[in-house]
Design an enzyme around this catalytic site. Structure first.
Site, PDB file in Angstrom:
ATOM      1  CB  CYS A 259      -0.990  -0.015   1.155  1.00  4.61           C
ATOM      2  SG  CYS A 259      -0.261   0.153   2.815  1.00  4.61           S
ATOM      3  CG  HIS A 308      -4.577   0.150   3.686  1.00  4.03           C
ATOM      4  ND1 HIS A 308      -3.883  -0.847   3.028  1.00  4.03           N
ATOM      5  CD2 HIS A 308      -5.405   0.697   2.760  1.00  4.03           C
ATOM      6  CE1 HIS A 308      -4.292  -0.907   1.769  1.00  4.03           C
ATOM      7  NE2 HIS A 308      -5.212   0.019   1.576  1.00  4.03           N
ATOM      8  CG  HIS A 320      -6.466   0.524  -1.971  1.00  2.00           C
ATOM      9  ND1 HIS A 320      -6.698  -0.005  -0.717  1.00  2.00           N
ATOM     10  CD2 HIS A 320      -7.436  -0.021  -2.769  1.00  2.00           C
ATOM     11  CE1 HIS A 320      -7.751  -0.809  -0.739  1.00  2.00           C
ATOM     12  NE2 HIS A 320      -8.206  -0.839  -1.965  1.00  2.00           N
TER      13      HIS A 320
END
Length: 344
Positions: A259, A308, A320
């Site tokens: 991420c 995240h 993402h």
């Protein structure tokens, strides 16, 4: 005459024990026969457990990334210190050599009293010039000694600093290995659960996720949200160019990402350097706490521990790298607990 004896009867206690054991065995056998077989978890239960394991793996991944970034930084600092120490030692050797030459020269001319040397000299003027030079050398020698001492102190400090950083580096490498093992363990557990599904169940789960991603892409690209501009627009465009690239923990491009690897890589393509981990990226710009104020290209931080991060894609969607087993894609911002946005 033969002796006639009655056969020895078994112990009453032994009979009782044997009878009890036999009865227990019968009961256990009956219970085993009547027990319902363990139920296999359904697809939703497997997905829930897998998602939790992937979340834990990503938490460990960001810690792994932080340790890796620290390791690289320490290694650069150590290399610089060691180079400085090597150059400093060379300078120190030169100073010592120069000091030795001066001492040798003084020794050679220091055995006769200066007045006698002047009297015996064939050229008094030449001697006086040399005597003046000797005074200058003496002053130079003092300055050289000072430089030697300063250089020695500097080298000792740099060596001490390098030694401390080497110890820190060893600890960081241990932490890095620990987090790598933790990530791999979580991923292996998740894969084991996924392997318990039938081919049809896996296919249905994949199709559901693909449909969700398609829906999110449609919402992001056909809505009314203004497109990103400036460096955020360039970074977002870079992220769009790698849609479909696989998620790999610890990866930061150009063909695979985790991420924070995606977001840091994308901004680098726009000529902007941001930190490597999601936690550090959370402090890299201005925070936006209302989803309604987000702009395309803003970073979006998720979960209470901020493990995240993705790009805001507009209309309640994010772009993402979700987790292992997936690819860079669009998803609803509501799939994860939103914390805030970050405008770089």
């Amino acid at each position: 005459m033969a002796s006639h004896r009655r056969p020895k009867q078994p112990s009453r206690t032994r009979v009782t024990v044997l009878t009890t054991a036999a009865a227990a065995a019968v009961v256990l056998s009956a219970n085993a026969a009547n027990a319902a077989p363990s139920e296999k978890p359904n697809v939703d239960e497997v997905k829930s457990k897998v998602d939790k394991l992937y979340e834990q793996a990503e938490q460990a991944t960001e810690k792994y990334n932080g340790a890796k970034e620290k390791q690289e930084k320490l290694q650069k600092e150590i290399d610089t210190l060691q180079d400085n120490v090597a150059r400093g030692q060379s300078d120190l050797n030169d100073l010592r050599d120069g000091l030795g030459s001066m001492a040798t020269a003084q020794y050679r001319t220091g055995g006769i009293d200066p007045s006698v040397q002047l009297f015996l000299s064939a050229d008094p003027d030449d001697y006086l010039d040399k005597a003046s030079t000797m005074d200058q050398l003496s002053n130079q020698q003092v300055e050289t000694l000072k430089k030697v001492q300063e250089k020695q102190r500097s080298l000792a400090q740099q060596r001490s600093e390098a030694s401390e950083k080497l110890e820190d580096l060893a600890d960081t490498r241990t932490e890095l290995a620990k987090k790598k093992t933790e990530v791999q363990g979580k991923l292996a557990d998740a894969q084991k659960l996924l392997n318990s599904l039938t081919a049809a169940e896996k296919a249905a789960l994949d199709a559901k996720q693909a449909q969700a991603s398609t829906t999110a892409k449609t919402a992001a690209t056909s809505g009314s949200t203004a497109p990103a501009s400036g460096r955020a627009g360039s970074a977002y465009g870079a992220a769009q160019s790698v849609i479909g690239s696989p998620y790999v923990y610890g990866a930061s491009g150009p063909s695979s990402f985790d991420c924070s690897g995606l977001t840091s890589w994308a901004y680098a393509q726009a000529g902007v350097s941001i930190p490597r981990t999601s936690q550090a990226q959370a402090n890299a710009g201005t925070r936006i706490y209302s989803q309604s104020d987000l702009q395309v290209g803003d970073l979006v931080i998720f979960y209470g521990d901020m493990h995240h991060v993705g790009f805001y894609a507009g209309n309640g969607q994010v772009l993402h790298a979700p987790r292992s087993g997936t690819v860079v894609r669009y998803e609803s911002i509501n799939n994860m607990p939103f914390q805030f946005g970050v405008r770089i």
